[in-house]
Design a protein around this motif. Structure first.
Motif, mmCIF file in Angstrom:
data_model
loop_
_atom_site.group_PDB
_atom_site.id
_atom_site.type_symbol
_atom_site.label_atom_id
_atom_site.label_comp_id
_atom_site.label_asym_id
_atom_site.label_seq_id
_atom_site.Cartn_x
_atom_site.Cartn_y
_atom_site.Cartn_z
ATOM 1 N N ARG A 145 0.821 -1.217 0.000
ATOM 2 C CA ARG A 145 0.000 0.000 0.000
ATOM 3 C C ARG A 145 0.851 1.262 0.000
ATOM 4 O O ARG A 145 0.371 2.321 -0.384
ATOM 5 C CB ARG A 145 -0.921 0.024 1.219
ATOM 6 N N VAL A 146 2.087 1.154 0.453
ATOM 7 C CA VAL A 146 2.986 2.306 0.511
ATOM 8 C C VAL A 146 4.058 2.108 -0.551
ATOM 9 O O VAL A 146 4.787 1.112 -0.537
ATOM 10 C CB VAL A 146 3.633 2.445 1.898
ATOM 11 N N GLY A 147 4.137 3.051 -1.481
ATOM 12 C CA GLY A 147 5.072 2.905 -2.587
ATOM 13 C C GLY A 147 6.281 3.804 -2.467
ATOM 14 O O GLY A 147 6.613 4.313 -1.398
ATOM 15 N N ARG A 148 6.964 3.979 -3.599
ATOM 16 C CA ARG A 148 8.127 4.838 -3.637
ATOM 17 C C ARG A 148 7.778 6.227 -3.131
ATOM 18 O O ARG A 148 6.668 6.684 -3.358
ATOM 19 C CB ARG A 148 8.643 4.926 -5.086
ATOM 20 N N PRO A 149 8.727 6.852 -2.404
ATOM 21 C CA PRO A 149 10.129 6.503 -2.218
ATOM 22 C C PRO A 149 10.414 5.557 -1.060
ATOM 23 O O PRO A 149 11.573 5.393 -0.686
ATOM 24 C CB PRO A 149 10.776 7.857 -1.972
ATOM 25 N N ALA A 150 9.384 4.955 -0.462
ATOM 26 C CA ALA A 150 9.638 3.922 0.539
ATOM 27 C C ALA A 150 10.347 2.746 -0.127
ATOM 28 O O ALA A 150 10.281 2.566 -1.354
ATOM 29 C CB ALA A 150 8.325 3.474 1.178
ATOM 30 N N THR A 151 10.999 1.943 0.660
ATOM 31 C CA THR A 151 11.713 0.784 0.133
ATOM 32 C C THR A 151 10.722 -0.319 -0.190
ATOM 33 O O THR A 151 9.916 -0.705 0.655
ATOM 34 C CB THR A 151 12.739 0.273 1.159
ATOM 35 N N LEU A 152 10.770 -0.825 -1.422
ATOM 36 C CA LEU A 152 9.942 -1.962 -1.830
ATOM 37 C C LEU A 152 10.825 -3.185 -1.914
ATOM 38 O O LEU A 152 11.867 -3.172 -2.567
ATOM 39 C CB LEU A 152 9.263 -1.688 -3.167
ATOM 40 N N LEU A 153 10.401 -4.251 -1.256
ATOM 41 C CA LEU A 153 11.218 -5.452 -1.090
ATOM 42 C C LEU A 153 10.591 -6.641 -1.805
ATOM 43 O O LEU A 153 9.405 -6.610 -2.159
ATOM 44 C CB LEU A 153 11.367 -5.758 0.398
ATOM 45 N N ALA A 412 20.763 2.842 2.396
ATOM 46 C CA ALA A 412 21.090 1.529 2.955
ATOM 47 C C ALA A 412 19.938 0.549 2.780
ATOM 48 O O ALA A 412 20.145 -0.629 2.457
ATOM 49 C CB ALA A 412 21.455 1.665 4.433
ATOM 50 N N HIS A 413 18.709 1.010 2.999
ATOM 51 C CA HIS A 413 17.551 0.134 2.835
ATOM 52 C C HIS A 413 17.378 -0.282 1.379
ATOM 53 O O HIS A 413 17.086 -1.456 1.076
ATOM 54 C CB HIS A 413 16.282 0.841 3.327
ATOM 55 N N LEU A 414 17.534 0.654 0.450
ATOM 56 C CA LEU A 414 17.382 0.336 -0.967
ATOM 57 C C LEU A 414 18.451 -0.642 -1.426
ATOM 58 O O LEU A 414 18.173 -1.567 -2.206
ATOM 59 C CB LEU A 414 17.438 1.615 -1.798
ATOM 60 N N ALA A 415 19.672 -0.457 -0.937
ATOM 61 C CA ALA A 415 20.750 -1.383 -1.291
ATOM 62 C C ALA A 415 20.469 -2.775 -0.734
ATOM 63 O O ALA A 415 20.737 -3.793 -1.399
ATOM 64 C CB ALA A 415 22.080 -0.856 -0.763
ATOM 65 N N ALA A 416 19.926 -2.835 0.468
ATOM 66 C CA ALA A 416 19.586 -4.131 1.063
ATOM 67 C C ALA A 416 18.499 -4.827 0.256
ATOM 68 O O ALA A 416 18.545 -6.048 0.055
ATOM 69 C CB ALA A 416 19.136 -3.942 2.508
ATOM 70 N N ALA A 417 17.508 -4.065 -0.223
ATOM 71 C CA ALA A 417 16.444 -4.641 -1.044
ATOM 72 C C ALA A 417 17.016 -5.254 -2.319
ATOM 73 O O ALA A 417 16.638 -6.372 -2.716
ATOM 74 C CB ALA A 417 15.402 -3.579 -1.377
ATOM 75 N N ASP A 418 17.937 -4.549 -2.975
ATOM 76 C CA ASP A 418 18.563 -5.080 -4.185
ATOM 77 C C ASP A 418 19.375 -6.335 -3.880
ATOM 78 O O ASP A 418 19.338 -7.320 -4.626
ATOM 79 C CB ASP A 418 19.460 -4.025 -4.831
ATOM 80 N N ARG A 419 20.092 -6.303 -2.769
ATOM 81 C CA ARG A 419 20.901 -7.469 -2.408
ATOM 82 C C ARG A 419 20.031 -8.685 -2.129
ATOM 83 O O ARG A 419 20.319 -9.797 -2.592
ATOM 84 C CB ARG A 419 21.757 -7.155 -1.173
ATOM 85 N N ILE A 420 18.952 -8.489 -1.379
ATOM 86 C CA ILE A 420 18.048 -9.597 -1.066
ATOM 87 C C ILE A 420 17.418 -10.145 -2.341
ATOM 88 O O ILE A 420 17.316 -11.361 -2.537
ATOM 89 C CB ILE A 420 16.979 -9.141 -0.059
ATOM 90 N N ALA A 421 17.003 -9.250 -3.246
ATOM 91 C CA ALA A 421 16.350 -9.674 -4.483
ATOM 92 C C ALA A 421 17.291 -10.499 -5.357
ATOM 93 O O ALA A 421 16.846 -11.410 -6.071
ATOM 94 C CB ALA A 421 15.849 -8.454 -5.252
ATOM 95 N N GLU A 422 18.576 -10.207 -5.313
ATOM 96 C CA GLU A 422 19.526 -10.944 -6.146
ATOM 97 C C GLU A 422 19.557 -12.428 -5.814
ATOM 98 O O GLU A 422 19.903 -13.253 -6.662
ATOM 99 C CB GLU A 422 20.927 -10.353 -5.990
ATOM 100 N N GLY A 423 19.182 -12.784 -4.600
ATOM 101 C CA GLY A 423 19.195 -14.188 -4.208
ATOM 102 C C GLY A 423 17.898 -14.916 -4.482
ATOM 103 O O GLY A 423 17.765 -16.081 -4.090
ATOM 104 N N THR A 424 16.943 -14.263 -5.167
ATOM 105 C CA THR A 424 15.622 -14.863 -5.335
ATOM 106 C C THR A 424 15.326 -15.319 -6.753
ATOM 107 O O THR A 424 14.540 -16.248 -6.952
ATOM 108 C CB THR A 424 14.521 -13.875 -4.907
#
Length: 603
Positions: A145-153, A412-424
Motif C-alpha cells: 500500500r505504501v510505494g516509492r520513495p519507501a523501500t519496496l522489497l 542503505a535500505h534500498l541497497a539491502a532490497a537489491d541485495r536480497i532480491a539478487e538471491g531470489t
C-alpha cells in the motif's frame, strides 16, 4: 530499528508484562497483574459506545485527517456519514484505521506521517483519550500500500525462493522500521498460508511456498523482523488459505483437508508464529468442514478460533478478522450479524465492515439485548490496549518528519532490497548455456510480454522496466508491451520486431492452456531467435511454454525484482533462487516437471 534508551525503558516498564498477553499463553510475568489492573481501570471508565468502537478497524478516505479533498469528503459521507478521519474517530470511537492506496491515504511518506498524527490527535481528543492502532497490508511483492520513495522489497514467494531466514528477517525489519516511522504500527503480514494449490487465485506468490516447514521458518523470521522494529506483525489467514480455487473476496472457499492434513500442512506456520510471540493473527473467510462441520466461515467459527487457535494452540494475542466487506464472510449472514458472530467466535478486532453504522449498531444492540456481555467486550479491549501499550502508543503515538527522512527509503535500505532480491531469481531452463547473455557483443534485445496493472513500487510496465535495466547493464534493449491477452495483430507486431535481434525476452503472467501468451511464445520461438521466458508472477508458466531456450522466475514485477532478474540475465550475479513450489506438467498435473528446490546456476 528504534533506539531504546535506559530512560525510555524505565518509563515503559510494562513491556515485558504486555508480551504475556499478546504472545503465546504462559504464566503471568512479575508486574503483569498490576499492569492489567491499570488497563482494566481505564476500560471501566469507557462508555459502552467507546468500548464497541474500540473493536473496529475502519477505512477512511483522504490524505489528511481533517482537510481531505472534496471527492474524499463525498465518499466518506456516502459510506460512513462523516466528512473526515477525525469525525470518524469522534463519532464511532474506532480503535484503529487501515490505510489503502485506493482510499488516497498513501501519497508519500511525509503525507502518511501527517495523516497518522492527525488521526492520533483525534483519538486523544475523545472523552476517554486513546491512541489508535493504524494498520495496512504491506506484504511487499504484489501487495503493498505504501510505494516509492519507501523501500519496496521482494514478496513472500521470492523470499521463499531465496530460502534465507536472515534475508526474510532483514526485509521485515526494514519494512517495519519504515512503517513505524510513518505511524503505521500494525502490518497485516507475513502470510502464513502454505500454497499447495497452483490454481489458488488469491494467495499464490503471497505465500512463501508449498513446504510447511520452510514456510514456518520464514514466517517466524519475519515475525521477529517486524516486531523488532516496533511493528505488530499479523500472520494470516488462519486456519490456512493455501489450498483454494475460490477467492474469498468474491466467494466462499471450501478447504477439503482432513484434520491430519491441517496439522501437517496448514498448522506449522501458525504454530511457529505463536512460538515467536506473534502480536496478531488474521482469520480466513473459508469453510473448513474437518475443523468445523457447521460450514460457518472460520472468521465466525468458535470451534476454530476459540477451540483450536486459543485453547489448543495456546494463543492469547489479538485476533483480527480479514476484511468484513469480502463476500466470503457475507454470504451466510447479514452485515449486522457478522461482527456479533465474529466476537462470539473469539475475534478481537473487526476489520473494515462494508457499512460501519450497521456493524457498530449490530454489536451495540447485541450487548444491550444480552447476547454479548460487556465482559466479553472487555476481554478483547484488554488485548487491544495491551498491544497498543506494548507498541508505545500510550507513551507517544506521534511521528516526526525527521524520523521519516532518516528512515524511509534510505540508501542503505534500498541497497539491502537489491541485495536480497539478487538471491531470489530462479533459473529453471538454460538450454545450451544461453544465459548469461554475452554483453561483449552488445547484443540487441527485444523485451515483450505482459503488462499487468502496476503494483505499488513500479516505475512503469514490466517490459519498460526490464528493458531499461538491461540497457543500463550494457545491452541495447527495446520494450514492446504485448499485454496479458495479446491480439493476433499484436503478436504479428512482436514477431516482426524480433527480426534481427540477438535474443527476445518475453515476460509472462500466469499463463494458462488457453492463454494467447502461449501463442505469442510459440510464434516467437518459430523465428529462430533465442527466446528467454521470465515469469513475473506465479512460477508455473514454464509448464505451458514450448520452444523457450531459457526460463526464469521472478515472482513479481516490481522494480526491485525485475532489476534482479536483469542482473541474472546479464551475468552480473549468479541465479541463486530455488523453486519454493513444485511445477507440475501441463499435460499431466500428477507428474512434477520441476520439484521444490529446483534451480540452475551458472557454475
Amino acid at each position: 530499528m528504534h533506539d531504546r534508551s535506559l530512560t525510555r525503558r524505565t518509563l515503559f516498564t510494562a513491556t515485558a508484562a504486555t508480551a504475556v498477553v499478546v504472545g503465546a499463553a504462559s504464566a503471568p510475568a512479575v508486574g503483569a497483574t498490576a499492569h492489567h489492573d491499570r488497563l482494566r481501570r481505564l476500560i471501566s471508565r469507557m462508555s459502552l459506545e467507546e468500548k464497541v468502537g474500540q473493536l473496529f478497524v475502519m477505512r477512511v478516505y483522504g490524505h489528511s485527517a481533517t482537510t481531505p479533498d472534496q471527492a474524499d469528503i463525498d465518499l466518506n459521507l456516502k459510506e460512513m456519514g462523516v466528512r473526515t478521519a477525525a469525525e470518524l474517530v469522534a463519532k464511532y470511537h474506532v480503535g484503529g484505521i487501515i490505510y489503502f492506496t485506493w482510499a488516497h491515504n498513501t501519497r508519500d511518506p511525509h503525507q502518511i506521517a501527517g495523516l497518522s498524527n492527525g488521526i492520533q490527535r483525534a483519538g486523544l481528543a475523545q472523552p476517554t483519550p486513546l491512541p489508535l492502532l493504524i494498520s495496512t497490508d504491506q506484504e511487499h511483492g504484489i501487495v503493498a500500500r505504501v510505494g516509492r520513495p519507501a523501500t519496496l522489497l521482494p514478496g513472500a514467494m521470492a523470499l521463499g525462493a531465496g530460502g534465507s531466514r536472515s534475508d526474510a528477517r532483514a526485509a521485515a525489519r526494514i519494512a517495519g522500521a519504515e512503517l513505524a516511522a510513518m505511524g503505521i504500527r500494525q502490518n497485516y503480514a507475513p502470510v502464513a498460508d502454505v500454497n499447495v494449490n497452483p490454481a489458488n487465485p488469491v494467495i499464490g506468490v503471497r505465500s512463501f511456498g508449498a513446504d510447511p516447514d520452510a514456510v514456518a521458518a520464514l514466517v517466524a523470521a519475519q515475525v521477529r523482523g517486524y516486531q523488532s522494529a516496533g511493528i505488530a506483525a499479523t500472520s494470516k489467514h488462519f486456519p490456512g488459505h493455501g489450498d483454494t480455487t475460490v477467492d474469498s473476496h468474491t466467494g466462499i472457499p471450501v478447504i477439503t483437508h482432513t484434520r491430519e492434513q491441517w496439522e501437517e500442512t496448514d498448522a506449522p506456520p501458525f504454530r511457529a508464529a505463536i512460538a515467536d510471540g506473534i502480536d496478531s493473527i488474521m482469520t480466513a473467510h473459508i469453510q473448513f468442514p474437518a475443523l468445523d462441520p457447521s460450514n460457518d466461515p472460520a472468521t465466525l467459527s468458535r470451534p476454530i478460533l476459540t477451540g483450536i487457535l486459543r485453547e489448543e494452540l495456546g494463543y492469547d494475542g489479538v485476533v483480527v478478522t480479514d476484511a468484513l466487506n469480502m463476500q466470503g464472510v457475507r454470504d451466510k449472514y447479514g452485515d449486522h450479524r457478522v461482527p456479533v458472530l465474529a466476537l462470539k467466535a473469539g475475534v478481537d478486532q473487526l476489520l473494515n465492515p462494508p457499512d460501519l453504522a450497521v456493524a457498530w449498531n449490530g454489536v451495540l444492540g447485541a450487548v444491550r439485548s444480552g447476547e454479548l456481555t460487556v465482559a466479553r467486550l472487555d476481554e478483547s479491549i484488554l488485548r487491544i490496549l495491551c498491544l497498543k501499550e506494548k507498541l508505545g502508543l500510550f507513551r507517544d503515538p506521534f511521528v516526526s518528519d525527521r524520523k521519516v527522512e532518516h528512515t524511509v527509503g534510505t540508501r542503505a535500505h534500498l541497497a539491502a532490497a537489491d541485495r536480497i532480491a539478487e538471491g531470489t531469481t530462479t533459473l529453471l531452463v538454460n538450454e545450451g548455456g544461453l544465459l548469461p547473455l554475452n554483453r561483449r557483443r552488445q547484443p540487441r534485445l527485444l523485451v515483450v510480454g505482459a503488462d499487468p496493472a502496476s503494483p505499488t513500487g513500479t516505475t512503469g510496465p514490466p517490459t519498460a522496466v526490464l528493458a531499461k535495466a538491461l540497457t543500463d547493464l550494457g545491452f541495447t534493449a527495446t520494450a514492446l508491451p504485448t499485454g496479458i491477452t495479446p491480439t493476433a495483430a499484436t503478436i504479428d507486431q512482436a514477431v516482426a520486431a524480433a527480426g534481427g535481434r540477438d535474443a527476445v525476452i518475453v515476460a509472462t503472467y500466469n499463463v494458462t492452456a488457453t492463454s494467447p501468451q502461449r501463442t505469442l511464445v510459440t510464434r516467437l520461438a518459430a523465428t529462430g531467435v533465442p527466446l528467454v521466458a521470465l515469469s513475473i508472477r506465479n512460477p508455473y508458466d514454464i509448464a505451458q511454454l514450448a520452444g523457450v531456450r531459457a526460463a526464469l522466475a521472478a515472482y513479481c514485477w516490481t522494480d526491485v525484482e525485475l532489476r534482479a532478474a536483469a542482473r541474472v540475465i546479464a551475468g552480473r550475479v549468479d541465479p541463486e533462487g530455488r523453486l519454493p513450489v513444485p511445477v507440475q506438467r501441463a499435460d499431466d498435473p500428477l507428474q512434477v516437471l520441476y520439484p521444490v528446490g529446483h534451480g540452475l546456476s551458472y557454475d
